[in-house]
Structure formats: structure tokens, C-alpha cells
Motif scaffolding. Structure first.
Motif, mmCIF file in Angstrom:
data_model
loop_
_atom_site.group_PDB
_atom_site.id
_atom_site.type_symbol
_atom_site.label_atom_id
_atom_site.label_comp_id
_atom_site.label_asym_id
_atom_site.label_seq_id
_atom_site.Cartn_x
_atom_site.Cartn_y
_atom_site.Cartn_z
ATOM 1 N N PRO A 26 0.810 -1.224 0.000
ATOM 2 C CA PRO A 26 0.000 0.000 0.000
ATOM 3 C C PRO A 26 0.841 1.271 0.000
ATOM 4 O O PRO A 26 0.470 2.270 -0.634
ATOM 5 C CB PRO A 26 -0.838 -0.104 1.283
ATOM 6 N N ALA A 27 1.984 1.253 0.679
ATOM 7 C CA ALA A 27 2.835 2.439 0.697
ATOM 8 C C ALA A 27 3.391 2.734 -0.688
ATOM 9 O O ALA A 27 3.439 3.896 -1.121
ATOM 10 C CB ALA A 27 3.974 2.257 1.702
ATOM 11 N N LEU A 28 3.810 1.688 -1.402
ATOM 12 C CA LEU A 28 4.341 1.895 -2.757
ATOM 13 C C LEU A 28 3.243 2.346 -3.722
ATOM 14 O O LEU A 28 3.504 3.116 -4.653
ATOM 15 C CB LEU A 28 5.004 0.616 -3.266
ATOM 16 N N ALA A 29 2.024 1.862 -3.506
ATOM 17 C CA ALA A 29 0.912 2.338 -4.336
ATOM 18 C C ALA A 29 0.699 3.840 -4.137
ATOM 19 O O ALA A 29 0.489 4.591 -5.093
ATOM 20 C CB ALA A 29 -0.365 1.566 -4.001
ATOM 21 N N LEU A 30 0.767 4.286 -2.888
ATOM 22 C CA LEU A 30 0.620 5.715 -2.598
ATOM 23 C C LEU A 30 1.771 6.528 -3.163
ATOM 24 O O LEU A 30 1.584 7.660 -3.622
ATOM 25 C CB LEU A 30 0.526 5.936 -1.090
ATOM 26 N N SER A 31 2.996 5.969 -3.111
ATOM 27 C CA SER A 31 4.171 6.740 -3.521
ATOM 28 C C SER A 31 4.361 6.794 -5.029
ATOM 29 O O SER A 31 5.218 7.539 -5.511
ATOM 30 C CB SER A 31 5.426 6.164 -2.863
ATOM 31 N N THR A 32 3.600 6.021 -5.778
ATOM 32 C CA THR A 32 3.711 6.052 -7.247
ATOM 33 C C THR A 32 2.383 6.524 -7.864
ATOM 34 O O THR A 32 2.267 7.672 -8.277
ATOM 35 C CB THR A 32 4.098 4.660 -7.777
ATOM 36 N N VAL A 33 1.403 5.640 -7.857
ATOM 37 C CA VAL A 33 0.093 6.002 -8.424
ATOM 38 C C VAL A 33 -0.506 7.178 -7.654
ATOM 39 O O VAL A 33 -1.097 8.094 -8.249
ATOM 40 C CB VAL A 33 -0.861 4.790 -8.376
ATOM 41 N N GLY A 34 -0.337 7.175 -6.345
ATOM 42 C CA GLY A 34 -0.902 8.243 -5.530
ATOM 43 C C GLY A 34 -0.333 9.610 -5.863
ATOM 44 O O GLY A 34 -1.058 10.617 -5.881
ATOM 45 N N VAL A 35 0.971 9.683 -6.132
ATOM 46 C CA VAL A 35 1.602 10.961 -6.486
ATOM 47 C C VAL A 35 1.053 11.491 -7.810
ATOM 48 O O VAL A 35 0.691 12.668 -7.923
ATOM 49 C CB VAL A 35 3.139 10.796 -6.553
ATOM 50 N N VAL A 36 0.986 10.614 -8.803
ATOM 51 C CA VAL A 36 0.490 11.046 -10.120
ATOM 52 C C VAL A 36 -0.976 11.454 -10.026
ATOM 53 O O VAL A 36 -1.390 12.478 -10.594
ATOM 54 C CB VAL A 36 0.677 9.911 -11.153
ATOM 55 N N LEU A 37 -1.782 10.684 -9.293
ATOM 56 C CA LEU A 37 -3.204 10.998 -9.165
ATOM 57 C C LEU A 37 -3.400 12.318 -8.416
ATOM 58 O O LEU A 37 -4.231 13.152 -8.813
ATOM 59 C CB LEU A 37 -3.909 9.858 -8.433
ATOM 60 N N THR A 38 -2.635 12.534 -7.343
ATOM 61 C CA THR A 38 -2.730 13.796 -6.595
ATOM 62 C C THR A 38 -2.350 14.970 -7.475
ATOM 63 O O THR A 38 -3.023 16.010 -7.476
ATOM 64 C CB THR A 38 -1.810 13.757 -5.360
ATOM 65 N N ALA A 39 -1.257 14.821 -8.239
ATOM 66 C CA ALA A 39 -0.812 15.902 -9.128
ATOM 67 C C ALA A 39 -1.872 16.228 -10.176
ATOM 68 O O ALA A 39 -2.136 17.410 -10.474
ATOM 69 C CB ALA A 39 0.496 15.515 -9.807
ATOM 70 N N ALA A 40 -2.502 15.187 -10.715
ATOM 71 C CA ALA A 40 -3.527 15.409 -11.740
ATOM 72 C C ALA A 40 -4.749 16.120 -11.160
ATOM 73 O O ALA A 40 -5.320 17.020 -11.793
ATOM 74 C CB ALA A 40 -3.926 14.077 -12.368
ATOM 75 N N LEU A 41 -5.165 15.721 -9.951
ATOM 76 C CA LEU A 41 -6.325 16.368 -9.330
ATOM 77 C C LEU A 41 -6.038 17.828 -8.997
ATOM 78 O O LEU A 41 -6.883 18.705 -9.220
ATOM 79 C CB LEU A 41 -6.722 15.600 -8.060
ATOM 80 N N VAL A 42 -4.843 18.108 -8.468
ATOM 81 C CA VAL A 42 -4.485 19.490 -8.160
ATOM 82 C C VAL A 42 -4.442 20.330 -9.433
ATOM 83 O O VAL A 42 -4.831 21.506 -9.438
ATOM 84 C CB VAL A 42 -3.132 19.545 -7.417
ATOM 85 N N ALA A 43 -3.980 19.711 -10.511
ATOM 86 C CA ALA A 43 -3.903 20.445 -11.783
ATOM 87 C C ALA A 43 -5.275 20.934 -12.240
ATOM 88 O O ALA A 43 -5.388 21.996 -12.870
ATOM 89 C CB ALA A 43 -3.284 19.556 -12.858
ATOM 90 N N LEU A 44 -6.325 20.192 -11.905
ATOM 91 C CA LEU A 44 -7.664 20.585 -12.330
ATOM 92 C C LEU A 44 -8.089 21.934 -11.750
ATOM 93 O O LEU A 44 -8.811 22.696 -12.405
ATOM 94 C CB LEU A 44 -8.683 19.511 -11.905
ATOM 95 N N VAL A 45 -7.654 22.239 -10.535
ATOM 96 C CA VAL A 45 -8.026 23.520 -9.927
ATOM 97 C C VAL A 45 -6.942 24.572 -10.109
ATOM 98 O O VAL A 45 -7.219 25.771 -10.124
ATOM 99 C CB VAL A 45 -8.344 23.355 -8.426
ATOM 100 N N ALA A 46 -5.666 24.126 -10.258
ATOM 101 C CA ALA A 46 -4.574 25.095 -10.413
ATOM 102 C C ALA A 46 -4.646 25.800 -11.754
ATOM 103 O O ALA A 46 -4.295 26.991 -11.858
ATOM 104 C CB ALA A 46 -3.230 24.385 -10.265
ATOM 105 N N ALA A 47 -5.099 25.101 -12.790
ATOM 106 C CA ALA A 47 -5.138 25.704 -14.125
ATOM 107 C C ALA A 47 -6.028 26.948 -14.176
ATOM 108 O O ALA A 47 -5.574 28.028 -14.582
ATOM 109 C CB ALA A 47 -5.583 24.662 -15.155
ATOM 110 N N PRO A 48 -7.303 26.876 -13.747
ATOM 111 C CA PRO A 48 -8.125 28.088 -13.798
ATOM 112 C C PRO A 48 -7.745 29.124 -12.739
ATOM 113 O O PRO A 48 -7.827 30.341 -12.997
ATOM 114 C CB PRO A 48 -9.541 27.564 -13.560
ATOM 115 N N LEU A 49 -7.324 28.685 -11.572
ATOM 116 C CA LEU A 49 -7.016 29.626 -10.493
ATOM 117 C C LEU A 49 -5.771 30.461 -10.793
ATOM 118 O O LEU A 49 -5.697 31.652 -10.450
ATOM 119 C CB LEU A 49 -6.816 28.883 -9.173
#
Length: 590
Positions: free
Chosen positions: A92-115
Motif C-alpha cells: 500500500p505504501a508503494l501504491a501511494l508513492s507512485t500512483v498516488g503521487v500522479v493521481l494527486t498531481a492530476a487532481l491538483v492540476a484541475l483547480v490550479a489551471a483556472p485559479l
């Protein structure tokens, strides 16, 4: 003369910061991560925009110093982690440190782009910079505030925070390269690049750890130089891994993990030295990063940065955690706490220097947003993490009390370690006729006199006992010198059980809310799981409102006997169960 005055002034400031940082460690246990904010603010005030007026905009120097500091901090984190505690937490830790990082970055990008009025790739870069949790901040906060998490949750948080930097660093560097070269197709480059970073970093880290262990045990150095060798070698491993396009951060963490789980000489002075060095590394990093900040520019991005931070903490991080941990059987409370434990620290500001070094257009956006996110995260998480752990029942209800222990390095010896304990009233060692057969008492200090074990007889309160013990058994010996817990329960019912009884059976019999992930464990396994295999008499686990399981007797195999104590509400529930079992009428006293 003017240059001499300036040089002396710099020495004065640096020395004052070191003195202040050393003394501030006394406050760290009380205030946690917010203490680091003091040094961040000191850097801001000392900078060009503050009263200090020091002009500092050397991002390259900040990057180099930050790399070395993070290498030492991560090495120290790996050194203190036991492989046994990683059971069930690695995947689970490796899932968070790989897929989790990319998924978090993508979600943040959704609000960072217009803001922030950024393109999709630029917004993705903002997300990549703030996506990873900071191992330095996590390790510091958990230890400084004495937080004792359940083994699996604690291991997931620490392993994730130590291994998610490769994905964040690679993603940040890749996006900067794509933006500077005007390329727009990522394809499989991200996935392959992250796998390369992980593979190369892991190989160099493990091999470097074994090489360092061999070097420590084979080379005789003058006293005090082993810790210096270890710190220098950790930075060397980081540099070699980075030059070979691997993750230097992962490499030093794994090197520390290897050293900490192998018999090596001088481990006690090494860990003591690292305690000091890692704290000073934190201070240096935050002061330097604070000096790079311009309050005027930061104010210009304050509102959108606040919105990005709020989205990351309340939506982005939780969504990534819940998605990545879904297959691993974590409870709702555990996933909620792991979501909240996503501290952002110096790593995010450190990553934000990469666009500045690459002279990316609008690079100040990334730096100022990252600074704001880190500031908010440290304040919010730093003051609430312990309370959240207890509120969500993921912290030990009765953490292991500290044991005073003095470890003495024996030159040329790695199979035995000389350990000294003060003997206090109420410890199992006081008055004991025999110690475990793998521990040998070699001398006793009593009333200022040195006595042989034969002359001293049984240990007494006030003695200092010096014992030879295998390094791997030191934690087992601790329980002999830990005061027994004396607990007074009023109006309770107590039901004794052997350690082999399953928690599921207790839960079904007494109606206790045992988490689904722990129902299959025996009492002995549950206590071993929460104490890294070193339970002690008096240790307790809360199992619902007014009910605790308390260890009565421990042997070399773990918990031998325990007792379930039911306080008023639990008592009535347990009494009703007993009456039903024996066909007695149930009387509700309420």
C-alpha cells in the motif's frame, strides 16, 4: 576591513542560529512542526525583503544544500525502521508513492489551471511539486511529539513519505524539460522514467548499505569518526544514485534501512550523532528557503495558493489515498488518518527551485504556491496530527513508556553489545534472581561502588546494571527494566484470557467494535503488531467505549496472558452477555 566585519557578522548569525536551533529542540516535543515555521520566518525576516536585508537568491546553492540535508534525514529515517514493522505495509505504501503521487498531481492540476491561469501541463507541474509528502517533516513530527501509531498505519505513512520523492522528483524534472522544449506528448515516458528511478535507486541503496555495513565493521577508526563516516557515505550514495539517473532519496533511505537491520559497530553513537545532524539539517533548510521568499510576491499569489492548498488537503490527497488503499483492507478511520497525515514540508519548496534553476517562464508562480502550501500544511497538520490520531483511534492508547538505556560500543565486537540500565522500583529486574539466558550481567554500580554480579546478588532499585546482550535482543531486554504499570479500575469487570484467543471471539462474545482488519488476529498478535514485537506487562489496547485489553504476563514468545477490563458501560454490556450465556434474566440498570 568592511569584508572582515561582514564575515564576522555572518559567523555571528550562523552560530546564533545553531545555538537557537539546539535549544529549540527542547520545545519541539511540545509544539511539533510549527517550531520549524519559526526558522522559516527567521529566513524570511533575514532576507532582502525583511529587516535583515540580506540579498540571497542562489537557487543552485539552496538546491545543493537541500539535497544533502534531505539525504541525511532520509538515511536517518531508514536507519530507525525495522523490516519486521513493514509487514503488510509495503504494497500500500508503494501504491501511494507512485500512483498516488500522479493521481494527486492530476487532481491538483484541475483547480490550479483556472485559479492561476496556467496551461494544462503547467498546472500539472504545480501538482507534481506539491504532490509528495515530506519524509523529513513526517519523521520529525511523529518522533518529536511522541506519537505512537499502530504498526501498519505508521509504517505506511513513513514508507510512503520516504519513497514518494522519486515519483515527484522525476515528474517535476520531466515536466520542466517538456515545458522548456515545448513538447506536449508524455506517453509512457512518465511510467518508464519512474520505474527507472525506483530500480536504479533501490539497487544502489541496497548495495551501498551493505558496503557501508562492511566498512564500519572492518575498518578501525579513531573514536567519534564512525558517525562522520556514515553521514558522508549517505551523501555519497545519494550523489552516485542521482548521477546514474536513479532516485537518490530512495537510495539513502534503503541504505539506512540496511544498516539499521544489520549488526554494525558503533550504532549507538551513530544514531545519537544523527539526532543532532538531522535537526540542524531541518533548520538550515527552512532558513535558506525562507530567505528566498519575497513577501510582496507571495501576497500576490495568496488567494489562489490558499485555494490550491485547501483543495489538496481536503480533496486531492484524500481521493488519492482512498483510491490507492481500496484493495488493502484499511478501515475508514485508518484511510482518513493517512489522508490527513500528508504533510508537505521542505521537499515541495525544494522541488519548486527546479523551475527557477531552469529559468522557466513564470517560475515564481511555482515557488510561491509551493511555499504557501507548505506553510499552511505545517501549521494545520503540525497542530492537529496528534489529536487526529487519537480521535480516529489509530494511535496506541497506552504507548510504550520510555526506558533509560545507555549503549557502549565495544571495539572489534558486533555479536555482543554492552548495555547499561538504571534499576528503578517496580521493574521486573529489581529483585530478579535470574535474567534471560541470552543476557549476561557483567557488573553492577551500587552506591558509588563497582561490584561483580556474584558480590551484588539480585539487582536493587538504585543500581546500574551493565549487561552483555546480542544487539537484536536489546529491545526484548528493555521490558525487564520498564516499570510495571499500576492501573486502578473502579466498578469494572475483568475477564482473563490466554494470548492465543482471537479478537474476533472477544468481539462476538462481548459486542466489542474490533476493526475488521484486526478480527483475525490473536491477542498476542495484536499486541506484537502494535509494539513491533516487544509487548510488555501493563500495555493496553482500547476496544470500544470503556473496554481495554491489558497485558498481564509476557514471555519470550509474546503475550502469554491478558485481561479484558470492562468499565461501567462495557461492564453492563459484558454482564448482560454473561447472563444470557447462563440463562439469567438481563436487568437494565439504566
Amino acid at each position: 576591513m568592511g569584508s572582515v566585519v561582514v564575515s564576522n557578522l555572518v559567523l555571528l548569525v550562523v552560530a546564533a542560529l545553531v545555538v537557537a536551533g539546539t535549544l529549540s529542540s527542547l520545545l519541539a516535543a511540545r509544539f511539533g512542526a510549527p517550531i520549524l515555521l519559526v526558522f522559516l520566518l527567521i529566513g524570511v525576516l533575514a532576507g532582502e525583503a525583511g529587516p535583515g536585508g540580506i540579498h540571497f537568491d542562489d537557487y543552485w546553492a539552496t538546491y545543493m544544500v537541500g539535497s544533502a540535508a534531505l539525504a541525511v534525514i532520509l538515511f536517518d529515517g531508514g536507519l530507525r525502521m525495522r523490516i519486521a514493522s513493514m509487514r503488510g505495509a509495503l504494497a500500500p505504501a508503494l501504491a501511494l508513492s507512485t500512483v498516488g503521487v500522479v493521481l494527486t498531481a492530476a487532481l491538483v492540476a484541475l483547480v490550479a489551471a483556472p485559479l492561476l491561469s496556467l496551461s494544462a501541463m503547467e498546472a500539472f507541474l504545480v501538482g507534481a511539486i506539491v504532490a509528495s509528502t515530506d519524509a523529513a517533516a513526517v519523521f520529525f513530527l511523529v518522533r518529536a511529539q511522541g506519537l505512537h501509531l499502530g504498526r501498519r498505519v505508521g509504517a505506511v505513512i513513513e514508507i510512503e513519505s520516504a519513497t514518494n520523492d522519486p515519483a515527484a522528483v522525476f515528474l517535476t524534472v520531466l515536466l520542466v524539460e517538456l515545458l522548456t522544449s515545448n513538447l506536449g506528448d508524455l506517453g509512457l515516458v512518465v511510467l518508464l522514467g519512474v520505474m527507472r528511478e525506483l530500480a536504479v535507486g533501490a539497487a544502489i541503496g541496497v548495495s551501498g548499505g551493505f558496503a557501508l555495513a562492511w566498512l564500519i565493521n572492518r575498518v578501525d577508526l579513531p573514536g567519534g569518526l564512525h558517525p562522520v563516516l556514515v553521514v558522508a557515505f549517505a551523501v555519497l550514495i545519494f550523489a552516485v544514485a542521482s548521477l546514474l539517473h536513479g532516485s537518490g532519496f530512495l537510495a539513502v533511505f534503503l541504505a539506512g534501512l540496511v544498516i539499521g537491520n544489520r549488526p554494525v559497530r558503533a550504532l549507538a553513537p551513530i544514531t545519537g550523532f544523527l539526532d543532532t545532524v538531522t535537526w540542524l539539517c531541518q533548520i538550515v533548510m527552512f532558513v535558506m528557503l525562507g530567505m528566498l521568499v519575497s513577501p510582496e510576491k507571495l501576497a500576490a499569489y495568496a488567494l489562489p495558493a490558499l485555494a490550491v492548498a485547501a483543495f489538496l488537503i481536503l480533496v486531492g490527497r484524500p481521493a488519492a489515498v482512498f483510491a490507492c488503499l481500496a484493495p488493502f483492507g484499511f478501515s475508514l478511520k485508518e484511510k482518513t488518518f493517512i489522508s490527513w497525515a500528508g504533510l508537505r514540508g521542505a521537499v515541495s519548496i525544494f522541488l519548486a527551485t527546479i523551475p527557477m534553476l531552469a529559468h522557466l517562464p513564470g517560475a515564481e508562480v511555482y515557488f510561491n504556491v509551493a511555499f504557501a502550501v507548505v506553510f499552511i500544511s505545517l501549521v494545520l497538520h503540525g497542530w492537529t496530527l496528534v489529536a487526529a490520531a487519537r480521535r480516529l483511534d489509530v494511535a496506541l492508547t497506552d504507548p510504550t513508556p520510555p526506558v533509560r538505556r545507555f549503549e557502549i560500543d565495544l571495539p572489534g565486537q558486533i555479536d555482543q553489545e554492552l548495555v547499561a540500565y538504571p534499576v528503578t522500583e517496580g521493574t521486573p529486574a529489581a529483585g530478579a534472581m535470574a535474567l534471560p539466558d541470552w543476557a549476561r550481567l557483567v557488573l553492577v554500580m551500587r552506591g558509588g561502588h563497582i561490584l561483580t554480579p556474584e558480590a551484588a546478588g539480585p539487582l536493587r532499585a538504585g543500581d546500574y546494571g551493565y549487561l552483555l546482550v546480542p544487539p537484536k535482543r536489546v529491545l526484548d531486554l528493555d521490558r525487564m527494566f520498564r516499570p510495571r504499570e499500576v492501573t486502578v479500575f473502579l466498578d469494572v469487570a475483568a475477564f482473563p484470557f490466554v494470548g492465543s484467543v482471537r479478537l474476533a471471539d472477544l468481539a462476538d462474545l462481548y459486542g466489542l467494535p474490533v476493526p475488521e482488519s484486526e478480527r483475525g488476529l490473536t491477542i498476542a498478535e495484536a499486541f506484537a503488531d502494535r509494539s513491533d514485537g516487544h509487548p510488555f506487562a501493563g500495555m493496553r489496547i482500547g476496544v470500544g467505549d470503556g473496554a481495554v485489553i491489558e497485558v498481564r504476563e509476557v514471555d519470550e514468545h509474546g503475550v502469554k496472558t491478558a485481561v479484558l477490563r470492562l468499565e461501567p458501560k462495557g461492564f453492563r454490556r459484558g454482564l448482560a452477555t454473561v447472563r444470557r450465556l447462563f440463562g439469567r434474566p438481563v436487568v437494565d440498570d439504566d
